[in-house]
Design a protein around this motif. Sequence first.
Motif, mmCIF file in Angstrom:
data_model
loop_
_atom_site.group_PDB
_atom_site.id
_atom_site.type_symbol
_atom_site.label_atom_id
_atom_site.label_comp_id
_atom_site.label_asym_id
_atom_site.label_seq_id
_atom_site.Cartn_x
_atom_site.Cartn_y
_atom_site.Cartn_z
ATOM 1 N N LYS A 116 -5.258 4.879 -2.184
ATOM 2 C CA LYS A 116 -6.652 5.167 -1.830
ATOM 3 C C LYS A 116 -6.895 6.670 -1.729
ATOM 4 O O LYS A 116 -7.931 7.179 -2.166
ATOM 5 N N GLN A 117 -5.919 7.405 -1.160
ATOM 6 C CA GLN A 117 -6.049 8.862 -1.066
ATOM 7 C C GLN A 117 -6.134 9.502 -2.452
ATOM 8 O O GLN A 117 -6.789 10.531 -2.635
ATOM 9 N N ALA A 118 -5.449 8.880 -3.424
ATOM 10 C CA ALA A 118 -5.459 9.404 -4.791
ATOM 11 C C ALA A 118 -6.757 9.055 -5.519
ATOM 12 O O ALA A 118 -6.986 9.533 -6.638
ATOM 13 N N GLY A 119 -7.600 8.227 -4.902
ATOM 14 C CA GLY A 119 -8.893 7.903 -5.493
ATOM 15 C C GLY A 119 -8.921 6.617 -6.285
ATOM 16 O O GLY A 119 -9.909 6.314 -6.967
ATOM 17 N N TYR A 120 -7.860 5.804 -6.193
ATOM 18 C CA TYR A 120 -7.804 4.547 -6.927
ATOM 19 C C TYR A 120 -8.094 3.375 -5.988
ATOM 20 O O TYR A 120 -8.126 3.527 -4.762
ATOM 21 N N THR A 121 -8.290 2.204 -6.573
ATOM 22 C CA THR A 121 -8.501 0.985 -5.796
ATOM 23 C C THR A 121 -7.163 0.292 -5.572
ATOM 24 O O THR A 121 -6.485 -0.079 -6.540
ATOM 25 N N ALA A 122 -6.762 0.117 -4.333
ATOM 26 C CA ALA A 122 -5.495 -0.529 -3.998
ATOM 27 C C ALA A 122 -5.718 -2.011 -3.724
ATOM 28 O O ALA A 122 -6.642 -2.390 -2.993
ATOM 29 N N ARG A 123 -4.845 -2.857 -4.307
ATOM 30 C CA ARG A 123 -4.941 -4.308 -4.108
ATOM 31 C C ARG A 123 -3.582 -4.825 -3.631
ATOM 32 O O ARG A 123 -2.763 -5.292 -4.422
ATOM 33 N N PRO A 124 -3.291 -4.748 -2.351
ATOM 34 C CA PRO A 124 -1.983 -5.156 -1.827
ATOM 35 C C PRO A 124 -1.855 -6.663 -1.668
ATOM 36 O O PRO A 124 -2.780 -7.324 -1.178
ATOM 37 N N VAL A 125 -0.709 -7.210 -2.072
ATOM 38 C CA VAL A 125 -0.392 -8.631 -1.867
ATOM 39 C C VAL A 125 1.069 -8.734 -1.435
ATOM 40 O O VAL A 125 1.885 -7.859 -1.726
ATOM 41 N N THR A 126 1.408 -9.853 -0.771
ATOM 42 C CA THR A 126 2.744 -9.979 -0.179
ATOM 43 C C THR A 126 3.657 -10.956 -0.913
ATOM 44 O O THR A 126 4.785 -11.169 -0.494
ATOM 45 N N SER A 127 3.184 -11.548 -2.016
ATOM 46 C CA SER A 127 4.027 -12.513 -2.733
ATOM 47 C C SER A 127 3.644 -12.561 -4.203
ATOM 48 O O SER A 127 2.555 -12.130 -4.602
#
Length: 358
Positions: free
Chosen positions: A31-42
């Motif tokens: 996010k700091q780099a300006g991109y959209t982060a989509r975190p998942v755990t599996s």
Amino acid sequence: MNTKDREEKAANILIVDDIVANLVVLANMIKQAGYTARPVTSVKQAMQAIDARIPQLILLDISMPDMDGFEFCEILKRNPKTRDIPIIFISAMNSVEDKIRGFKLGAVDFISKPFELEEVTMRVSNHLKIYRMQQELEENNGRLQKVVSEQLDKIAKEQKHILFAMAKLCEARDNADGCHIENVAKGARLLSLSLQLSKKYEKQVSDGFIESIELAAPLHDLGKIAMPDSILLKPGKLTKEEMEVIKTHSEIGADTLKAIYSAGGYNDFIRMAIEIAHFHHEKWDGSGYPLGLKGEEIPLSARIVGVIDVYDTLVSKRCYKDAYTHEESMKIINEESGRSFDPGIIEILNKIQKQLKN
């Protein structure tokens, strides 16, 4: 900010890691780099996320409970829908064996834990740029195939200009002096003309061969467009693992040209360009790559361009070396006669070297 920069910044990045703390750290960095982060755990959640929206890049942990990252990477690379998505492994497992396995499965990079903001940002940015260029290359190939099928009367001229532009794009990434592909084209034509006058090669080198090799030679390193900047522009010596990555450019270039050729196989210079791209790093003694061809198993066009490519690289300054003189370069090439190069070609090269120098 131009359109390409906006597209890159809007890129969505899938992060797959079963450790929530890692996801939080990486998501914040993305996010700091300006991109959209989509975190998942599996892996299951990752597949659902991919079905919902294709990511531009995947950060993938190796050690996970339901399925490890290597297995998931293999699945993604088998699927036409996801096989082109760049995958960067994120793991504390950073042995040479792990990295080689990851690269063989199709990963583009590794980021070791613990994560550093600057490293993550730079690696992600570099691979997003490469991914965008690969997409542009595919679009160019599609447009080129349409030209081939619809405008047969203009095919030779149009393909020459479009493919030359693609070669220039590769050259620009390689941080060369901007004249390499022109020098290789002129040198290949000069050497071919001289071979045509020799008894040993006169039957193999026709006027059509000479015309084709001048057009095909600039495309010898087309596959380098898919090489990471971190390897292609590295000022020092490449590691063994980096060399294995850079070696793939010959097959990537050949495969790209094969796709173009399939739309118009009547073009001899594209057929020759495939040979050159694929085999210009083969060596006379069989120690080259990608197939370890030996002697006359190597197509003549590739043997010619291989010599000229090395000569021009030697006499030119690169990010990893200073320029050698003409005399020093010819000495190095002659020392490789019978090892790297066809001794018959080197014999002719010595006779025309003053013309080559000019």
